[in-house]
Design an enzyme around this catalytic site. Structure first.
Site, PDB file in Angstrom:
ATOM      1  N   LYS A 262      53.593  26.261  -7.375  1.00  0.00           N
ATOM      2  CA  LYS A 262      53.322  27.445  -8.176  1.00  0.00           C
ATOM      3  C   LYS A 262      53.987  28.673  -7.568  1.00  0.00           C
ATOM      4  O   LYS A 262      54.302  29.622  -8.247  1.00  0.00           O
ATOM      5  CB  LYS A 262      51.818  27.683  -8.235  1.00  0.00           C
ATOM      6  CG  LYS A 262      51.142  26.804  -9.240  1.00  0.00           C
ATOM      7  CD  LYS A 262      49.685  27.171  -9.374  1.00  0.00           C
ATOM      8  CE  LYS A 262      49.002  26.176 -10.287  1.00  0.00           C
ATOM      9  NZ  LYS A 262      47.560  26.169 -10.176  1.00  0.00           N
TER      10      LYS A 262
HETATM   11  N1  GLU Z   1      42.753  22.043 -11.571  1.00  0.00           N
HETATM   12  C1  GLU Z   1      43.594  20.970 -11.140  1.00  0.00           C
HETATM   13  C2  GLU Z   1      44.996  21.496 -10.885  1.00  0.00           C
HETATM   14  O1  GLU Z   1      45.343  22.562 -11.352  1.00  0.00           O
HETATM   15  C3  GLU Z   1      43.691  19.841 -12.149  1.00  0.00           C
HETATM   16  C4  GLU Z   1      42.418  19.097 -12.244  1.00  0.00           C
HETATM   17  C5  GLU Z   1      42.407  17.865 -13.110  1.00  0.00           C
HETATM   18  O2  GLU Z   1      43.200  17.774 -14.066  1.00  0.00           O
HETATM   19  O3  GLU Z   1      41.571  17.005 -12.862  1.00  0.00           O
HETATM   20  O4  GLU Z   1      45.744  20.835 -10.196  1.00  0.00           O
END
Ligand code: GLU
Length: 291
Positions: A262
């Site tokens: 990111k």
């Molecule tokens: N919040 C997680 C991420 O941004 C993804 C979680 C999920 O899809 O289980 O990597």
């Protein structure tokens, strides 16, 4: 009942091409199956998540042409529900408080490594080497009185023993091509933290609670989370929650073959937009057919 999909980003950076791939795949699978698409904001980490990143998620997804249901669930608004789940696991005798700092844990791991090879979890992190599980109740009370911050860990050996052999249905593939009925290996993660010192939950716990509460039937997410599913299946079983099916998709790689981060602006959707790319260009860049 129509299938329920979700895209669940963490607002700790701007969305990049990898997120676009995951979000568009969820949207496409929901469309093809007459299903619903939910958006969930995974913002339990109050230090790393920022309102500006969350606002950018809505802008980027709308720009890609994705439609999601409202209201959007924001995990930071549901800490009480996660706390109720840790209370239940605690009442089953499956959690214990641990007090060590990161530095202390690193020292303990280094000491173990001098004696021999110390196991690592599927993400490459050394397993918890601490002895907090065997602290006496009076030692725990003493540490608490002294104000030591506490994380809650799962007693993995006992939890796995009680849950027995588990598997999940995989429609995508794991890092070594695992597919179909995949045997869960939660022990590979050791005594995972379910509630962090500064936050009454963790990624593993909140994702499992939310997928169940929101009636998610089809989890579609990146392959980097493939082996986390072992822990998710274990928690679902301990908490009596219906498991969804899973589809882990390959991760997009940068030119050097590394994971898209990111923090590197080059593939951020807003950056590409500013340079004149349109949603159709994004689809092309990530290898999806035109909408
Ligand atoms: N919040 C997680 C991420 O941004 C993804 C979680 C999920 O899809 O289980 O990597």
């Amino acid at each position: 009942m129509p299938p329920v999909f979700r895209f669940a980003p963490s607002p700790n950076g701007y969305l990049h091409l990898g997120h676009a791939y995951s979000a568009l795949l969820n949207a496409e699978l929901a469309r093809q199956s007459g299903g619903r698409l939910l958006l969930r904001i995974e913002d339990i980490d109050r230090a790393r998540c920022k309102p500006a990143f969350e606002a950018a998620i809505y802008v980027d997804l709308a720009w890609l042409g994705i439609e999601w249901e409202t209201p959007v669930r924001r995990q930071s608004e549901h800490f009480e529900q996660y706390r109720a789940a840790t209370d239940r696991l605690n009442a089953q005798g499956l959690l214990y408080p641990s007090f060590e700092s990161r530095a202390e844990i690193a020292r303990l791991v280094a000491a173990e490594q001098i004696r021999g090879k110390w196991p690592h979890d599927p993400d490459g992190v050394p397993l918890y080497p601490g002895i907090a599980r065997s602290l006496t109740p009076s030692a725990v009370a003493e540490l608490r009185r002294a104000g030591a911050p506490t994380a809650l860990r799962l007693d993995m050996a006992e939890a796995s023993r009680r849950a027995g052999a588990l598997q999940w249905t995989e429609f995508g593939a794991g890092p070594s091509g695992e597919s179909g009925a995949v045997a869960a290996r939660p022990e590979a993660w050791g005594d995972v933290i379910l509630a962090r010192k500064e936050i009454p939950t963790s990624y593993h716990l909140s994702v499992v609670i939310d997928d169940a509460l929101q009636g998610v039937t089809d989890v579609v997410r990146g392959q980097d989370l493939f082996w986390s599913t072992s822990v998710h299946r274990l928690l679902q079983t301990l908490l009596g929650l219906e498991p969804p099916t899973y589809r882990h998709h390959p991760l997009l790689r940068d030119e050097g073959g590394g994971k898209l981060a990111k923090s590197t602006g080059a593939t951020a959707l807003r950056e590409l937009r500013a340079r004149g790319a349109g949603p159709a260009d994004i689809r092309r860049m990530i290898g999806l057919p035109a909408a």
